[in-house]
Design a protein around this motif. Structure first.
Motif, PDB file in Angstrom:
ATOM      1  N   ILE A 269     -22.052 -12.938  26.946  1.00  0.00           N
ATOM      2  CA  ILE A 269     -22.497 -11.396  27.178  1.00  0.00           C
ATOM      3  C   ILE A 269     -22.061 -10.544  25.814  1.00  0.00           C
ATOM      4  N   PRO A 270     -22.611  -9.289  25.762  1.00  0.00           N
ATOM      5  CA  PRO A 270     -22.226  -8.557  24.523  1.00  0.00           C
ATOM      6  C   PRO A 270     -20.752  -8.024  24.380  1.00  0.00           C
ATOM      7  N   LEU A 271     -20.330  -7.881  23.233  1.00  0.00           N
ATOM      8  CA  LEU A 271     -18.985  -7.439  22.927  1.00  0.00           C
ATOM      9  C   LEU A 271     -18.669  -6.168  23.833  1.00  0.00           C
ATOM     10  N   VAL A 272     -19.652  -5.203  23.663  1.00  0.00           N
ATOM     11  CA  VAL A 272     -19.280  -4.083  24.355  1.00  0.00           C
ATOM     12  C   VAL A 272     -19.301  -4.208  26.021  1.00  0.00           C
ATOM     13  N   LYS A 273     -19.898  -4.882  26.346  1.00  0.00           N
ATOM     14  CA  LYS A 273     -19.944  -5.213  27.965  1.00  0.00           C
ATOM     15  C   LYS A 273     -18.441  -5.989  28.198  1.00  0.00           C
ATOM     16  N   ALA A 274     -17.914  -6.791  27.392  1.00  0.00           N
ATOM     17  CA  ALA A 274     -16.666  -7.355  27.819  1.00  0.00           C
ATOM     18  C   ALA A 274     -15.517  -6.217  27.416  1.00  0.00           C
ATOM     19  N   HIS A 275     -15.784  -5.177  26.468  1.00  0.00           N
ATOM     20  CA  HIS A 275     -14.685  -4.286  26.345  1.00  0.00           C
ATOM     21  C   HIS A 275     -14.966  -3.123  27.568  1.00  0.00           C
ATOM     22  N   SER A 276     -15.999  -2.923  28.095  1.00  0.00           N
ATOM     23  CA  SER A 276     -16.271  -2.107  29.109  1.00  0.00           C
ATOM     24  C   SER A 276     -15.520  -2.688  30.380  1.00  0.00           C
ATOM     25  N   ARG A 277     -15.622  -4.110  30.589  1.00  0.00           N
ATOM     26  CA  ARG A 277     -15.030  -4.730  31.771  1.00  0.00           C
ATOM     27  C   ARG A 277     -13.456  -4.505  31.507  1.00  0.00           C
ATOM     28  N   ALA A 278     -13.004  -4.616  30.375  1.00  0.00           N
ATOM     29  CA  ALA A 278     -11.426  -4.743  30.391  1.00  0.00           C
ATOM     30  C   ALA A 278     -10.951  -3.199  30.674  1.00  0.00           C
ATOM     31  N   HIS A 279     -11.745  -2.423  29.994  1.00  0.00           N
ATOM     32  CA  HIS A 279     -11.565  -0.879  30.262  1.00  0.00           C
ATOM     33  C   HIS A 279     -11.463  -0.678  31.988  1.00  0.00           C
ATOM     34  N   ASP A 280     -12.423  -0.964  32.679  1.00  0.00           N
ATOM     35  CA  ASP A 280     -12.399  -0.914  34.047  1.00  0.00           C
ATOM     36  C   ASP A 280     -11.331  -1.556  34.590  1.00  0.00           C
ATOM     37  N   ILE A 281     -10.780  -2.699  34.145  1.00  0.00           N
ATOM     38  CA  ILE A 281      -9.560  -3.342  34.824  1.00  0.00           C
ATOM     39  C   ILE A 281      -8.367  -2.412  34.697  1.00  0.00           C
ATOM     40  N   GLU A 282      -8.490  -1.893  33.260  1.00  0.00           N
ATOM     41  CA  GLU A 282      -7.154  -1.138  32.894  1.00  0.00           C
ATOM     42  C   GLU A 282      -7.221   0.310  33.855  1.00  0.00           C
ATOM     43  N   LYS A 283      -8.399   0.777  34.078  1.00  0.00           N
ATOM     44  CA  LYS A 283      -8.502   1.970  34.870  1.00  0.00           C
ATOM     45  C   LYS A 283      -8.006   1.813  36.226  1.00  0.00           C
ATOM     46  N   HIS A 294       1.661   0.673  30.721  1.00  0.00           N
ATOM     47  CA  HIS A 294       1.221   0.195  29.203  1.00  0.00           C
ATOM     48  C   HIS A 294       0.548  -1.315  29.610  1.00  0.00           C
ATOM     49  N   ILE A 295      -0.905  -1.158  29.263  1.00  0.00           N
ATOM     50  CA  ILE A 295      -1.674  -2.358  29.609  1.00  0.00           C
ATOM     51  C   ILE A 295      -2.520  -3.052  28.470  1.00  0.00           C
ATOM     52  N   VAL A 296      -2.063  -4.137  28.333  1.00  0.00           N
ATOM     53  CA  VAL A 296      -2.876  -4.999  27.015  1.00  0.00           C
ATOM     54  C   VAL A 296      -3.916  -6.005  27.791  1.00  0.00           C
ATOM     55  N   VAL A 297      -5.020  -5.954  27.493  1.00  0.00           N
ATOM     56  CA  VAL A 297      -6.031  -6.910  28.046  1.00  0.00           C
ATOM     57  C   VAL A 297      -6.750  -7.741  26.844  1.00  0.00           C
ATOM     58  N   HIS A 298      -6.421  -9.042  27.004  1.00  0.00           N
ATOM     59  CA  HIS A 298      -6.861 -10.077  25.843  1.00  0.00           C
ATOM     60  C   HIS A 298      -8.088 -10.872  26.614  1.00  0.00           C
ATOM     61  N   VAL A 299      -9.267 -10.677  26.040  1.00  0.00           N
ATOM     62  CA  VAL A 299     -10.492 -11.145  26.785  1.00  0.00           C
ATOM     63  C   VAL A 299     -10.813 -12.343  25.899  1.00  0.00           C
ATOM     64  N   GLU A 300     -11.169 -13.546  26.727  1.00  0.00           N
ATOM     65  CA  GLU A 300     -11.466 -14.851  25.971  1.00  0.00           C
ATOM     66  C   GLU A 300     -12.702 -15.317  26.654  1.00  0.00           C
ATOM     67  N   PRO A 301     -13.498 -15.930  25.682  1.00  0.00           N
ATOM     68  CA  PRO A 301     -14.961 -16.489  26.289  1.00  0.00           C
ATOM     69  C   PRO A 301     -14.719 -17.772  27.054  1.00  0.00           C
ATOM     70  N   VAL A 302     -15.513 -17.850  28.002  1.00  0.00           N
ATOM     71  CA  VAL A 302     -15.606 -19.048  28.904  1.00  0.00           C
ATOM     72  C   VAL A 302     -16.153 -20.121  28.028  1.00  0.00           C
ATOM     73  N   LYS A 303     -17.249 -19.864  27.126  1.00  0.00           N
ATOM     74  CA  LYS A 303     -17.937 -20.756  26.435  1.00  0.00           C
ATOM     75  C   LYS A 303     -17.467 -20.597  24.915  1.00  0.00           C
ATOM     76  N   SER A 304     -17.251 -21.656  24.377  1.00  0.00           N
ATOM     77  CA  SER A 304     -16.975 -21.656  23.057  1.00  0.00           C
ATOM     78  C   SER A 304     -17.797 -21.046  21.981  1.00  0.00           C
ATOM     79  N   ILE A 305     -17.510 -20.388  21.095  1.00  0.00           N
ATOM     80  CA  ILE A 305     -18.392 -19.577  20.343  1.00  0.00           C
ATOM     81  C   ILE A 305     -18.749 -20.512  19.323  1.00  0.00           C
ATOM     82  N   PRO A 306     -20.112 -20.840  18.997  1.00  0.00           N
ATOM     83  CA  PRO A 306     -20.612 -21.648  18.089  1.00  0.00           C
ATOM     84  C   PRO A 306     -20.445 -21.297  16.758  1.00  0.00           C
ATOM     85  N   LYS A 307     -20.091 -22.383  15.862  1.00  0.00           N
ATOM     86  CA  LYS A 307     -19.751 -22.154  14.646  1.00  0.00           C
ATOM     87  C   LYS A 307     -21.132 -21.969  13.536  1.00  0.00           C
TER      88      LYS A 307
END
Length: 308
Positions: A269-283, A294-307
């Motif tokens: 998924i696009p980075l902007v969508k992952a960032h938006s979801r993290a923001h929703d959780i924080e809200k 104070h909230i810190v969310v670290h998003v990890e991909p389910v699929k490995s990022i191809p090199k």
């Protein structure tokens, strides 16, 4: 488990000041009355109780100073804000209670040694008895008022002060029993007055231990209770496109929570969508635990990022 208040910092500070000043007014009246009653009524237990009330005045001052400091916003020196100053105030109150208990115990022990040595102890007067009764009523009402405010404002310092008021009410109850027994049972039982003083120390030490145990946990970065962490995980898991919340770390910063965790999302998924979801959780978490959380969310991909 109490949750941090969501009101503005300035409003919260004003409310804490109002409650603390109300308690201080009661303490001024009781301290003066108890000292007069203890001296004129020849009661060491009442003088000890007056010293306990005097310590309440000192701790009120500690609360007001440290709550003002803790309400300051984060700055270059304190990136996480000044909330721990309020927890420090709780620790100071706990230590002050232990010091007061030690002084009262020493005075009572001296009187007991005199009694065991055959010396007649002075019989307390009725004024001391009435002072003890007035203290029980006023301090219990002050405890209930402060406790209700603490639950609404979620202030560790107010909680400490509330239990200090309750300890004063309980110590006055022990004083009432000791003075009443010394008056009603005759000269042989005047020893009940210093015995009541020792009972006062037991009440004070118990409250002090409770406060110190709790605030040391916060100062040493203890995790939030298990039930609160479960609530956090439930909020995170309620989002269908989020999986495997892990590395959850929690702690208290004064009256607010600090929450850090990792989540997994679709790596395509696009980075902007992952960032938006993290923001929703924080809200949602801030709606539940307070805007200052104070909230810190670290998003990890389910699929490995191809090199490349």
């Amino acid at each position: 488990m109490k949750q941090p208040i969501q009101d503005s910092t300035a409003q919260r500070e004003r409310e804490i000041y109002k409650v603390t000043l109300a308690g201080s007014a009661v303490n001024v009246i009781l301290t003066a009355f108890k000292f007069v009653a203890g001296i004129l009524g020849r009661s060491s237990a009442m003088v000890a109780d007056a010293i306990h009330s005097l310590s309440d005045l000192l701790t009120d001052a500690v609360v007001m100073v440290f709550v003002h400091i803790s309400s300051k916003p984060a700055d270059s020196k304190y990136d996480y804000g000044h909330g721990k100053f309020e927890t420090l105030a709780q620790a100071i109150i706990g230590v002050a209670l232990l010091v007061v208990a030690g002084g009262i115990f020493y005075d009572a022990a001296v009187h007991l040694m005199k009694w065991f040595g055959g010396e007649n102890l002075p019989k307390p007067g009725m004024l001391a008895l009435w002072a003890a009764l007035a203290s029980i009523i006023l301090k219990e009402l002050t405890f209930q008022y402060t406790r209700r405010a603490e639950k609404a404002l979620h202030s560790p310092a107010l909680e400490a002060n509330a239990w200090h008021h309750r300890s004063d009410a309980l110590s006055s109850l022990a004083t009432l029993v000791g003075i009443g027994g010394a008056i009603l049972l005759g000269d042989r039982w005047t020893v009940l007055d210093p015995v009541a003083s020792i009972l006062v120390t037991l009440f004070i030490v118990r409250v002090a231990w409770k406060l110190l145990k709790e605030c040391f946990g916060d100062l040493l970065e203890a995790s939030l209770p298990e039930e609160v962490e479960k609530e956090i995980l439930d909020v995170i898991s309620s989002f269908p496109d989020v999986s495997d919340p892990h590395n959850l770390r929690t702690r208290r910063i004064g009256s607010r929570y600090a929450i850090e965790f990792h989540i997994r999302m679709d790596g395509d998924i696009p980075l902007v969508k992952a960032h938006s979801r993290a923001h929703d959780i924080e809200k949602v978490l801030k709606e539940k635990f307070g805007d200052n959380t104070h909230i810190v969310v670290h998003v990890e991909p389910v699929k490995s990022i191809p090199k490349d």
